[in-house]
Design a protein around this motif. Sequence first.
Motif, PDB file in Angstrom:
ATOM      1  N   THR A  37       0.850  -1.186   0.000  1.00 53.11           N
ATOM      2  CA  THR A  37       0.000   0.000   0.000  1.00 53.11           C
ATOM      3  C   THR A  37       0.883   1.233   0.000  1.00 53.11           C
ATOM      4  O   THR A  37       2.003   1.214   0.508  1.00 53.11           O
ATOM      5  CB  THR A  37      -0.919   0.048   1.239  1.00 53.11           C
ATOM      6  OG1 THR A  37      -0.129   0.085   2.423  1.00 53.11           O
ATOM      7  CG2 THR A  37      -1.836  -1.171   1.277  1.00 53.11           C
ATOM      8  N   GLY A  98      -3.450   3.893  -0.105  1.00 51.21           N
ATOM      9  CA  GLY A  98      -4.003   3.934   1.241  1.00 51.21           C
ATOM     10  C   GLY A  98      -2.950   3.549   2.250  1.00 51.21           C
ATOM     11  O   GLY A  98      -1.784   3.888   2.117  1.00 51.21           O
ATOM     12  N   THR A  99      -3.366   2.836   3.289  1.00 55.22           N
ATOM     13  CA  THR A  99      -2.438   2.344   4.299  1.00 55.22           C
ATOM     14  C   THR A  99      -2.768   0.894   4.580  1.00 55.22           C
ATOM     15  O   THR A  99      -3.868   0.424   4.308  1.00 55.22           O
ATOM     16  CB  THR A  99      -2.555   3.137   5.618  1.00 55.22           C
ATOM     17  OG1 THR A  99      -3.829   2.858   6.212  1.00 55.22           O
ATOM     18  CG2 THR A  99      -2.390   4.629   5.400  1.00 55.22           C
ATOM     19  N   LEU A 102      -5.874   0.739   6.830  1.00 50.45           N
ATOM     20  CA  LEU A 102      -7.155   1.068   6.217  1.00 50.45           C
ATOM     21  C   LEU A 102      -7.606  -0.013   5.243  1.00 50.45           C
ATOM     22  O   LEU A 102      -8.796  -0.242   5.059  1.00 50.45           O
ATOM     23  CB  LEU A 102      -7.048   2.419   5.498  1.00 50.45           C
ATOM     24  CG  LEU A 102      -6.867   3.650   6.398  1.00 50.45           C
ATOM     25  CD1 LEU A 102      -6.695   4.894   5.548  1.00 50.45           C
ATOM     26  CD2 LEU A 102      -8.049   3.815   7.341  1.00 50.45           C
ATOM     27  N   ASP A 103      -6.665  -0.669   4.579  1.00 49.81           N
ATOM     28  CA  ASP A 103      -7.006  -1.676   3.582  1.00 49.81           C
ATOM     29  C   ASP A 103      -7.047  -3.084   4.157  1.00 49.81           C
ATOM     30  O   ASP A 103      -7.162  -4.056   3.416  1.00 49.81           O
ATOM     31  CB  ASP A 103      -5.997  -1.629   2.428  1.00 49.81           C
ATOM     32  CG  ASP A 103      -6.131  -0.355   1.604  1.00 49.81           C
ATOM     33  OD1 ASP A 103      -7.174   0.309   1.727  1.00 49.81           O
ATOM     34  OD2 ASP A 103      -5.212  -0.032   0.843  1.00 49.81           O
TER      35      ASP A 103
END
Length: 289
Positions: A37, A98-99, A102-103
Motif C-alpha cells: 500500500t 491507502g495504508t 485502512l485496507d
Amino acid sequence: MKKIAILTDFSDRSTNAALYALQLARHLGANILLYHTFLVPSAEPLSAQIAWPLEDDDALQKSNEKDLRLQAEQLKKVVSGWPADAFKPAITCSCSAGTATLDLDELLADKALILIVTATHHTGFTALVMGNHLRGVLDNSSLPVMIIPEHAAFTSLQKIAFPTDLSAADLEVLNSLAGLARPFHAEIMLAHISPEGDPAETPVKNFLQDVGNQIDYPNIYYRNIHQNQVKTGLQELETAVGADLLVMVHRNKGFIERLFGGSYTQKLAANPLVPLLIYPYPVPAYPVF
C-alpha cells in the motif's frame, strides 16, 4: 489453497521478511500474496492547499506496481532454484493506495489467507508502517501476524516458545500453533512466567491436562519461568531458550498494555530478537496451518 500475505514496502527489511515467508510457505504448502500500500498525496489533508495533478497519482500507482512485480520476480527466481520435488508457491501481487491499516478489511476478505508476514519497522519506515501502522495492523487483524527481524534467515522451526497465562483461550491458540509446528516436528515450549516461590501448581496441572486431552500434537512440554516481572521473563524467552519463534497473544482493550505498560510491547514488536508470531484475541476462529 492456503495463502500467506507479505506486507512489503520494498525496503531491505521487507525483502528479507519476504524471503523468510517464502521458505515458510514452501513447508506449509501455501501460496504467496505480495501486498503493498502507498500514500497518495492528493488524498492527504494538505492536498487541499497544494495543486497535485491526478496524473501524478496514476504515475505513482504504476511505479509501485512495477516495483511490486520486480520483487515478485525476485521471489520466483528463488523458487526456480528449489529441488524439483519441492512445493513451489504461486506468487501473486496486490497494490493499492491507502495504508495497510485502512485496507486490512479488503486483505482479510480473502478466506484463503492463514498468515500475515511483515518486517520490523523503525523511524522513517514509509507507506507500510508510517505513523506506526504496524500497531494498527496488530490491533485490527483477525489473522496471526508474524514479524521478522531485519537479519533473520529461515532455516527451520525446531523450537517454538509460547508464554501462556494458562487460560482456556490459549488452548485455541495452541491448537492452531500445533498445525504450524507439525511440518517441522518442532517442539512447542509452553512457558508460564510466575514470581519465584509461586509455582501455581493446580492451575498448571489443570492446564496441562487440558492440553493433553485437546491438542493432538506430541512435542509439547512445559517450563515455568521464575521471574517477578513478566517483561524480564519474556526477555529470557527471547535470549536464553534458543527458540526459533516466539508466540504471543494480543488481546484487545489494552490487555498487553496493562501487563507491560504499553512500551515494552511496542518495543518487542518493533525489534524482536527472533521472529515473533502474534495471535489476535478474540476472533471467531484461528487458521489451520
